[in-house]
Design an enzyme around this catalytic site. Sequence first.
Site, PDB file in Angstrom:
ATOM      1  NE  ARG A 121     -12.986  58.471  14.301  1.00 46.63           N
ATOM      2  CZ  ARG A 121     -13.379  59.733  14.316  1.00 46.63           C
ATOM      3  NH1 ARG A 121     -12.553  60.666  14.770  1.00 46.63           N
ATOM      4  NH2 ARG A 121     -14.566  60.066  13.882  1.00 46.63           N
ATOM      5  CE  LYS A 143      -8.695  36.467  20.510  1.00 42.75           C
ATOM      6  NZ  LYS A 143      -9.189  35.094  20.730  1.00 42.75           N
ATOM      7  CD  GLU A 185      -7.628  30.066  30.162  1.00 39.34           C
ATOM      8  OE1 GLU A 185      -6.939  29.558  29.257  1.00 39.34           O
ATOM      9  OE2 GLU A 185      -8.811  30.425  30.005  1.00 39.34           O
ATOM     10  CE  LYS A 227      -3.191  35.510  24.665  1.00 39.51           C
ATOM     11  NZ  LYS A 227      -4.441  35.755  25.349  1.00 39.51           N
ATOM     12  CD  GLU A 237      -8.885  33.000  17.656  1.00 38.25           C
ATOM     13  OE1 GLU A 237      -8.663  33.702  18.655  1.00 38.25           O
ATOM     14  OE2 GLU A 237      -9.807  32.202  17.560  1.00 38.25           O
ATOM     15  NE  ARG A 241      -5.074  35.722  20.229  1.00 40.08           N
ATOM     16  CZ  ARG A 241      -4.950  36.974  20.620  1.00 40.08           C
ATOM     17  NH1 ARG A 241      -4.416  37.873  19.815  1.00 40.08           N
ATOM     18  NH2 ARG A 241      -5.355  37.353  21.821  1.00 40.08           N
ATOM     19  CG  ASN A 245      -9.845  29.595  20.980  1.00 35.46           C
ATOM     20  OD1 ASN A 245      -9.679  30.414  21.879  1.00 35.46           O
ATOM     21  ND2 ASN A 245      -9.934  29.932  19.712  1.00 35.46           N
ATOM     22  CG  HIS A 248     -11.378  28.204  25.579  1.00 40.53           C
ATOM     23  ND1 HIS A 248     -10.334  27.474  26.106  1.00 40.53           N
ATOM     24  CD2 HIS A 248     -11.303  29.436  26.153  1.00 40.53           C
ATOM     25  CE1 HIS A 248      -9.649  28.248  26.944  1.00 40.53           C
ATOM     26  NE2 HIS A 248     -10.220  29.433  26.993  1.00 40.53           N
ATOM     27  CG  HIS A 252     -16.503  29.782  25.346  1.00 45.48           C
ATOM     28  ND1 HIS A 252     -15.812  30.151  24.222  1.00 45.48           N
ATOM     29  CD2 HIS A 252     -15.877  30.395  26.380  1.00 45.48           C
ATOM     30  CE1 HIS A 252     -14.804  30.946  24.560  1.00 45.48           C
ATOM     31  NE2 HIS A 252     -14.820  31.108  25.860  1.00 45.48           N
ATOM     32  CG  HIS A 265     -13.159  31.488  31.243  1.00 44.26           C
ATOM     33  ND1 HIS A 265     -13.877  31.241  30.089  1.00 44.26           N
ATOM     34  CD2 HIS A 265     -11.841  31.441  30.886  1.00 44.26           C
ATOM     35  CE1 HIS A 265     -13.023  31.070  29.086  1.00 44.26           C
ATOM     36  NE2 HIS A 265     -11.788  31.180  29.538  1.00 44.26           N
TER      37      HIS A 265
HETATM   38  P1  NAD Z   1     -12.438  38.830  37.114  1.00 43.93           P
HETATM   39  O1  NAD Z   1     -11.826  39.963  36.424  1.00 43.93           O
HETATM   40  O2  NAD Z   1     -13.923  38.822  37.261  1.00 43.93           O
HETATM   41  O3  NAD Z   1     -11.761  38.674  38.542  1.00 43.93           O
HETATM   42  C1  NAD Z   1     -12.222  37.664  39.416  1.00 43.93           C
HETATM   43  C2  NAD Z   1     -12.584  38.218  40.792  1.00 43.93           C
HETATM   44  O4  NAD Z   1     -11.398  38.423  41.512  1.00 43.93           O
HETATM   45  C3  NAD Z   1     -13.326  39.548  40.772  1.00 43.93           C
HETATM   46  O5  NAD Z   1     -14.304  39.543  41.762  1.00 43.93           O
HETATM   47  C4  NAD Z   1     -12.235  40.560  41.106  1.00 43.93           C
HETATM   48  O6  NAD Z   1     -12.751  41.686  41.753  1.00 43.93           O
HETATM   49  C5  NAD Z   1     -11.374  39.757  42.042  1.00 43.93           C
HETATM   50  N1  NAD Z   1      -9.958  40.120  42.076  1.00 43.93           N
HETATM   51  C6  NAD Z   1      -9.161  40.392  41.014  1.00 43.93           C
HETATM   52  N2  NAD Z   1      -7.899  40.533  41.418  1.00 43.93           N
HETATM   53  C7  NAD Z   1      -7.896  40.394  42.761  1.00 43.93           C
HETATM   54  C8  NAD Z   1      -6.881  40.412  43.733  1.00 43.93           C
HETATM   55  N3  NAD Z   1      -5.598  40.564  43.404  1.00 43.93           N
HETATM   56  N4  NAD Z   1      -7.234  40.246  45.027  1.00 43.93           N
HETATM   57  C9  NAD Z   1      -8.541  40.041  45.369  1.00 43.93           C
HETATM   58  N5  NAD Z   1      -9.539  39.963  44.486  1.00 43.93           N
HETATM   59  C10 NAD Z   1      -9.212  40.127  43.178  1.00 43.93           C
HETATM   60  O7  NAD Z   1     -12.081  37.434  36.418  1.00 43.93           O
HETATM   61  P2  NAD Z   1     -10.850  36.889  35.573  1.00 43.93           P
HETATM   62  O8  NAD Z   1     -10.909  35.429  35.718  1.00 43.93           O
HETATM   63  O9  NAD Z   1      -9.603  37.601  35.864  1.00 43.93           O
HETATM   64  O10 NAD Z   1     -11.239  37.285  34.076  1.00 43.93           O
HETATM   65  C11 NAD Z   1     -12.357  36.753  33.441  1.00 43.93           C
HETATM   66  C12 NAD Z   1     -12.657  37.595  32.227  1.00 43.93           C
HETATM   67  O11 NAD Z   1     -11.546  37.554  31.350  1.00 43.93           O
HETATM   68  C13 NAD Z   1     -13.847  37.109  31.422  1.00 43.93           C
HETATM   69  O12 NAD Z   1     -14.684  38.213  31.140  1.00 43.93           O
HETATM   70  C14 NAD Z   1     -13.236  36.568  30.139  1.00 43.93           C
HETATM   71  O13 NAD Z   1     -14.085  36.715  29.030  1.00 43.93           O
HETATM   72  C15 NAD Z   1     -12.012  37.418  30.019  1.00 43.93           C
HETATM   73  N6  NAD Z   1     -10.918  36.822  29.238  1.00 43.93           N
HETATM   74  C16 NAD Z   1     -10.373  37.576  28.253  1.00 43.93           C
HETATM   75  C17 NAD Z   1      -9.332  37.076  27.512  1.00 43.93           C
HETATM   76  C18 NAD Z   1      -8.677  37.950  26.470  1.00 43.93           C
HETATM   77  O14 NAD Z   1      -7.825  37.457  25.733  1.00 43.93           O
HETATM   78  N7  NAD Z   1      -9.011  39.213  26.407  1.00 43.93           N
HETATM   79  C19 NAD Z   1      -8.832  35.793  27.750  1.00 43.93           C
HETATM   80  C20 NAD Z   1      -9.414  35.038  28.769  1.00 43.93           C
HETATM   81  C21 NAD Z   1     -10.469  35.566  29.516  1.00 43.93           C
HETATM   82  N1  GLY Z   2      -7.645  33.812  25.255  1.00 45.23           N
HETATM   83  C1  GLY Z   2      -7.519  33.468  23.880  1.00 45.23           C
HETATM   84  C2  GLY Z   2      -6.779  34.467  23.067  1.00 45.23           C
HETATM   85  O1  GLY Z   2      -6.265  35.435  23.568  1.00 45.23           O
HETATM   86  O2  GLY Z   2      -6.711  34.321  21.890  1.00 45.23           O
END
Ligand code: NAD
Ligand code: GLY
Length: 360
Positions: A121, A143, A185, A227, A237, A241, A245, A248, A252, A265
Site C-alpha cells: 500500500r 504520475k 519536451e 514542471k 491535473e 497541469r 499536454n 500530446h 498520442h 514519444h
Molecule cells: P525509455 O525509458 O524507454 O528510455 C529510452 C531508451 O534509452 C531505453 O532503451 C533505455 O534503456 C535507454 N537509456 C536510458 N538511459 C540511458 C542512458 N543514460 N544511457 C544509455 N541508454 C539509456 O524512454 P523515455 O523516453 O525515457 O521514457 C518514455 C516513457 O516515459 C514512456 O513510457 C512514457 O509514457 C513515459 N512518460 C511518463 C511521464 C510521467 O509524467 N510519468 C511523462 C512523460 C513520459
Molecule cells: N507529462 C505530463 C504530466 O506530468 O502531467
Amino acid sequence: MRKVNVPLGARSYEIHIAAGLLPWIGKACARLKLGARCAVVSDDEVAPRYAAAVQQSLRAAGFDSFLITVPHGEPAKRLQMAQRCFDELAEHRLERNSFILALGGGVVGDLAGFLAATYLRGLAFVQVPTTLLAQVDSSVGGKVGINLKAGKNLVGAFHQPRQVFCDLSALDTLPEREFRAGMAEVIKYGIIYDAQLFARLERDLPKLMRRDRANLGAVIARCCEIKAEVVGQDETESGLRAILNFGHTIGHAIEATAGYGKYLHGEAIAIGQVAAAHISCAVLGMREAEANRLEDLLAKTGLPTRIRLDARRRQQLLAAMKLDKKVSGGEVKFVLAKKIGAVETGHEVPREIIEHALAK
Ligand code: NAD
Ligand code: GLY
C-alpha cells in the site's frame, strides 16, 4: 549543483541537477530517513552502466539494496512485468519502511513508481532519471503507471518521489535519437510557459545538442522549475497541469496508429506540437511566424515535424484521438497557444480545422 523544489506541502521534495551525482546518492538518501532495505529497479541498458555505482553509494551509506533488472523499452510497462517485480519485492522481503529507487528512463520510472505506489500500500520512492525526457518530465510530478492493451498509462497512481537526482553525466551514453526525443519536451516548456527559454533554445541549440553540461544543466533546471510550479498548483491535473499536454493529443494518436515503437514519444509529440500550433493559428490567432519558429526549432533539433497521411490514416488518427484518456464527455480537448510562452487548455476544435492541420 542546481536544486529545484517541488512545492507540495508535507510531500514537497527536491530535484538535484549536476554532473557526477551517482556516488552521492547514498548519503542524500540517508538524510531522507528511509529504511535500510532498498530495491533498485533498472533496465538492461542502464543497469550494466550505472547500477554498480548507485548500489556502491547506497552500501557506503548503510543501505542494503538489491537490483531488479527489466528488459529495456515500453513492453516493460506491462502488468506481467509488474507481477514479476512484485514477486521479487516479496522474495527480498521488502518492508513498509523500505524504498524503491528507479534508475533509468521514463519506462523504468513509471514502472518502479507504480510498484512503489502499490506494494504494501505504498513505499517511499526515489527517482534517478537517466534520459533527457525523464530528467525534464517523467521523473517529476508523481504520475506513475503501466500500460494495458487498450492504451498507454491506463493503470496508475499519483505517487510523488521523495527526491529526484538528475545526473548530467548519465546523459553522455544516451543514444542520439533518444536525446533528440527528449528535446521535444524541452521545447514544449518554452511554448507553454516561457518565451525566454524558447529564445534561449533557439540561440544555444548547437551547444545543447553537443550536450554541453553548463547549458544543459541550466536548461534542465528551468524545465524542472516549470514542471514544479505547474504540479505545485495542480498535482492531479484538474486544471493547469493539462498545459503539459501541448502537442500530446495528436502525438498520442500518432504513436497509437503508427504502431507503438515506430515513433519515439518525443518524435510523435514534435509532429503533434506543429499540428497544435497550426490549429492555434486558426482558432486563437497565433501568428504564423511563431508557429514557423516552433517548426524550425524542432526541425533543427532533428525531429520530424510532419507526417504523410492518406485519407484512411487521417480518419484512423481522428478516431484514436477520441480514445485518448484525456478526452472528457466524449470531446477531444486541445491545449492551444496564443503565442510562444502562453497556452490555453480545454479547446474543442471543429473537425475541419483538425483535418486541415493534419493535411498540412
Ligand atoms: P525509455 O525509458 O524507454 O528510455 C529510452 C531508451 O534509452 C531505453 O532503451 C533505455 O534503456 C535507454 N537509456 C536510458 N538511459 C540511458 C542512458 N543514460 N544511457 C544509455 N541508454 C539509456 O524512454 P523515455 O523516453 O525515457 O521514457 C518514455 C516513457 O516515459 C514512456 O513510457 C512514457 O509514457 C513515459 N512518460 C511518463 C511521464 C510521467 O509524467 N510519468 C511523462 C512523460 C513520459
Ligand atoms: N507529462 C505530463 C504530466 O506530468 O502531467
